[in-house]
Design a protein around this motif. Structure first.
Motif, PDB file in Angstrom:
ATOM      1  N   THR A 195       3.933   1.623  -1.066  1.00 22.27           N
ATOM      2  CA  THR A 195       4.761   1.822  -2.254  1.00 22.27           C
ATOM      3  C   THR A 195       3.930   1.999  -3.520  1.00 22.27           C
ATOM      4  N   GLN A 196       2.741   1.419  -3.547  1.00 18.24           N
ATOM      5  CA  GLN A 196       1.941   1.474  -4.768  1.00 18.24           C
ATOM      6  C   GLN A 196       0.628   2.212  -4.575  1.00 18.24           C
ATOM      7  N   GLY A 197       0.193   2.321  -3.353  1.00 14.97           N
ATOM      8  CA  GLY A 197      -1.128   2.892  -3.087  1.00 14.97           C
ATOM      9  C   GLY A 197      -2.186   1.815  -2.991  1.00 14.97           C
ATOM     10  N   PHE A 231       0.834  -1.211   0.000  1.00 24.42           N
ATOM     11  CA  PHE A 231       0.000   0.000   0.000  1.00 24.42           C
ATOM     12  C   PHE A 231       0.865   1.256   0.000  1.00 24.42           C
TER      13      PHE A 231
END
Lengths: 239, 239
Positions: free
Chosen positions: A66-68, A64
């Motif tokens: 690092t990428q959303g 979450f």
DNA sequence: GTCTATACGTAGATAGAC
DNA sequence: GTCTATCTACGTATAGAC
């Protein structure tokens, strides 16, 4: 860091903690998911159902941040944890619930860490200074957790009610500030303003301190921040 | 609000602005999308291509802040703007670009508003106080824009480089602070710490002020916040 | 409790008429 | 520049075996 405060790394590894859950160094968590197979072997002896749950929580936290949220499929979360999609949905009813659980776990750990650092025998001013320092240290040594907290807090689609569930864990900090005002240690500023100033400033110092190499430079940033805070809220001169 | 500062609503409607783009009251923007057909009629006389672009930007802003990025389909954005999916992808190469454009438009408008409020003839201390007040007023009167800024800023998957593109627009504020330090108006705190404290605290005050009814109560919050800031950073006593 | 396989819905982006 | 129609792909969550 000033005397009386141990290195964050020592704190994380050496001190007794109330819960494990997400409590692991970033490096360790990263290794876990980069090589899920190895992780499974390592965990074999303690391979309870709780372990699976915690591995999923850690994997979700890392992905979450690092990428959303939207860019992270549940399949990737389970893969990162070394388990299957089915296992993930066995432990968490849906993706939103999983996200909330990550949030709650982090908040609880942070609250517990602050409580541990508090020495009620000390005068309030020292306790508050200590609390702010501890908060900064926690933030600097938990970048992923902090990133997630920000992400979650500002995200409108993730269940709002969850945010309130952790208020009680920090209640004592509000009381501590009120005590300081009553004792005349802190100027008589309206409590919401007082608390906001302290927390927001401290939060800003975390970002600054984290961007600077550990050691003297970082200590100077923290000390400068604390000086400004106390100039701002202190009843008397700087301290 | 203190003398010398006009009501935010007057500011938004009465003063000349450098760009229009997202510059509309929340109420007006909400009506636009709730009844897309009516909007189209209203805009008929000025129906340029720029209008479509701006309607899309406004629709995206509102939906992103209420639902989040991932929960908002492009189809819904275009529908809210009263145009088709095709039109949206004619004006913006993809969803990420659209999001960045919203961010840049908001930042530019905020920067322009701060610049307008600045009177270079005043002494630095008054200019800084005025800037902080103006920032707080802008924040209180632009809740959606502020929510989006927070959302975007903490989202890892949305292009990082974009954040830096607006730095230049706020450069003068950093210079203003440096000037204040040079003049001895502000204590000699390391600039990053100084700037962080001011901005973070002001940002916290916005949330507080927005949660309180306009009028005396709000003014008291803002004044208390400013007092703490100046106690914190000011070279001399409170002002 | 964990797995594999898959159903079902939906989202981003394109094609081509007007 | 804007529309309608659609293609392709992917993500969540479930079913049912082990």
């Amino acid at each position: 860091m000033p005397p009386g405060y141990c290195d964050p790394r020592r704190t994380a590894e050496g001190l007794p903690r109330p819960r494990r859950l997400l409590d692991k160094t970033d490096e360790a968590a990263r290794e876990d998911a980069d090589d899920a197979a190895a992780e499974r072997v390592t965990m074999a002896d303690t391979g309870t159902s709780d372990d699976t749950r915690e591995k999923i929580l850690r994997s979700a936290l890392r992905l979450f941040t690092t990428q959303g949220f939207h860019a992270t499929p549940t399949a990737q979360i389970s893969r990162g944890a070394g388990v299957s999609t089915g296992a993930l949905f066995h432990h968490f009813t849906d993706k939103a619930t999983l996200t909330s659980e990550v949030y709650l776990a982090i908040k609880r750990e942070m609250a517990a860490d602050l409580r541990e650092g508090d020495d009620m025998a000390l005068p309030v001013r020292k306790r508050i200074t200590g609390g702010i320092r501890r908060y900064i240290e926690w933030g600097v040594s938990h970048p992923e957790e902090r990133a997630f907290l920000n992400l979650f807090y500002h995200s409108p689609n993730i269940c709002d009610a969850v945010k309130d569930r952790t208020y009680a864990d920090f209640r004592w900090l509000h009381d501590l500030c009120a005590e300081a005002v009553a004792e005349g240690v802190i100027r008589d500023v309206p409590h919401p303003v007082l608390f906001t100033v302290i927390v927001r400033t401290a939060d800003g110092i975390v970002d600054l301190a984290a961007a600077v190499p550990p050691g003297t430079a970082r200590e100077e940033v923290v000390d400068a921040g604390l000086a400004v805070i106390w100039h701002g809220i202190g009843a008397e001169g700087p301290g």
